[in-house]
Design a protein around this motif. Structure first.
Motif, short mmCIF file in Angstrom:
data_model
loop_
_atom_site.label_atom_id
_atom_site.label_comp_id
_atom_site.label_asym_id
_atom_site.label_seq_id
_atom_site.Cartn_x
_atom_site.Cartn_y
_atom_site.Cartn_z
N MET A 1 65.76 -40.75 3.53
CA MET A 1 65.43 -39.54 4.04
C MET A 1 66.91 -39.00 3.85
O MET A 1 68.42 -39.51 2.89
N ASN A 2 66.89 -37.65 2.67
CA ASN A 2 68.60 -36.80 2.63
C ASN A 2 68.85 -35.66 3.21
O ASN A 2 68.28 -34.71 3.84
N SER A 3 69.26 -36.00 4.07
CA SER A 3 70.19 -35.28 4.95
C SER A 3 71.24 -34.56 4.85
O SER A 3 72.38 -34.42 5.27
N ARG A 4 71.38 -33.92 3.74
CA ARG A 4 72.75 -33.41 3.11
C ARG A 4 72.32 -32.12 2.51
O ARG A 4 73.32 -31.63 1.67
N LYS A 5 71.18 -32.15 2.37
CA LYS A 5 70.84 -31.08 1.94
C LYS A 5 71.90 -29.04 3.04
O LYS A 5 72.65 -29.59 3.70
N SER A 6 71.66 -28.90 2.71
CA SER A 6 72.52 -27.15 2.65
C SER A 6 71.31 -26.13 3.51
O SER A 6 72.03 -25.17 3.82
N GLY A 7 69.72 -25.86 3.58
CA GLY A 7 68.93 -25.50 4.12
C GLY A 7 68.08 -25.99 4.37
O GLY A 7 67.88 -27.19 3.69
N TYR A 8 67.59 -25.50 5.08
CA TYR A 8 65.52 -25.84 5.14
C TYR A 8 65.07 -25.90 3.56
O TYR A 8 64.91 -24.41 3.87
N SER A 9 63.41 -26.86 3.65
CA SER A 9 63.01 -26.36 1.97
C SER A 9 61.93 -25.84 2.95
O SER A 9 61.71 -24.84 4.08
N GLY A 10 61.35 -24.84 2.03
CA GLY A 10 60.67 -23.82 2.08
C GLY A 10 59.34 -24.30 2.90
O GLY A 10 59.30 -23.04 3.41
N LEU A 11 59.25 -25.31 2.51
CA LEU A 11 57.83 -26.22 3.37
C LEU A 11 58.56 -26.10 4.66
O LEU A 11 57.52 -26.31 5.12
N GLN A 12 59.37 -26.43 5.55
CA GLN A 12 59.82 -27.03 6.66
C GLN A 12 59.81 -24.91 7.23
O GLN A 12 59.10 -24.81 8.52
N ILE A 13 60.16 -24.14 6.16
CA ILE A 13 60.20 -22.93 7.17
C ILE A 13 59.25 -22.16 7.23
O ILE A 13 58.52 -22.20 8.53
N SER A 14 58.00 -22.70 6.24
CA SER A 14 56.60 -22.02 7.04
C SER A 14 56.23 -23.09 7.71
O SER A 14 55.42 -22.77 8.97
N LEU A 15 56.36 -24.32 7.62
CA LEU A 15 55.76 -25.02 8.52
C LEU A 15 56.30 -24.19 10.18
O LEU A 15 56.10 -24.52 11.62
N HIS A 16 56.95 -23.52 10.16
CA HIS A 16 58.29 -23.81 11.23
C HIS A 16 57.54 -22.78 12.10
O HIS A 16 57.00 -21.86 13.26
N TRP A 17 57.43 -21.13 11.30
CA TRP A 17 56.74 -20.11 11.46
C TRP A 17 55.42 -20.25 11.82
O TRP A 17 54.88 -19.19 12.59
#
Length: 136
Positions: A1-17
Motif C-alpha cells: 500500500m502506498n500512503s505517501r500520495k499527494s492526491g487520489y488517483s483517477g480511478l479513485q475519483i471516478s469510483l467516488h463520483w
C-alpha cells in the motif's frame, strides 16, 4: 500500500463520483421501493413504471455495494493521501472516523435492503421474476 500520495488517483475519483451519483439516485427515487413493497403486501397490481423503478432500486443498490468493495480494494492497493501535516490530530482522527463510518453505511444500507432477497420475501422475489403472488 502506498500512503505517501499527494492526491487520489483517477480511478479513485471516478469510483467516488459513480457511487455518489448512484446514492443520489437511491435517495431521489427510493420511495418507489416503498410503493413496490406496499403494493405487494396488499396484493395489488403495480404499474409497469412502479415495477421498473422497484427493480432499478434493487439493481442500483447492488451496483453501489459492488463499487464500494472495488473502491475499498483500490484503496488497499493504491492507498490514500496522507493528511496534511498542519491538520490538528483531533481533526485527522475525526476525518478517519467519519470516513470509516461512511464506508460502513455504504455497505450496511445495500446489505439491509438485500435481506428480503436472502430470506425469500414474496415481494422481493417478484423483482427477479419469481413471483409468489398471482397479481405479479
Amino acid at each position: 500500500m502506498n500512503s505517501r500520495k499527494s492526491g487520489y488517483s483517477g480511478l479513485q475519483i471516478s469510483l467516488h463520483w459513480m457511487i455518489a451519483a448512484l446514492v443520489l439516485y437511491q435517495l431521489l427515487f427510493g420511495e418507489n421501493m416503498t410503493i413496490y413493497v406496499d403494493a405487494a403486501a396488499d396484493r395489488r397490481q403495480l404499474s409497469s413504471y412502479g415495477q421498473t423503478m422497484g427493480s432499478a432500486h434493487y439493481w442500483v443498490g447492488l451496483a453501489i455495494l459492488l463499487l464500494v468493495f472495488v473502491r475499498l480494494a483500490v484503496r488497499l492497493f493504491i492507498g490514500a493521501p496522507k493528511p496534511q501535516s498542519t491538520m490538528p490530530k483531533w481533526m485527522a482522527f475525526a476525518s478517519r472516523t467519519t470516513h470509516a463510518l461512511f464506508y460502513g453505511l455504504l455497505v450496511a444500507a445495500p446489505v439491509s435492503g438485500l435481506r428480503p432477497f436472502m430470506f425469500g420475501a414474496g415481494w422481493a422475489m417478484s423483482i427477479l421474476g419469481q413471483s409468489r403472488y398471482s397479481s405479479f
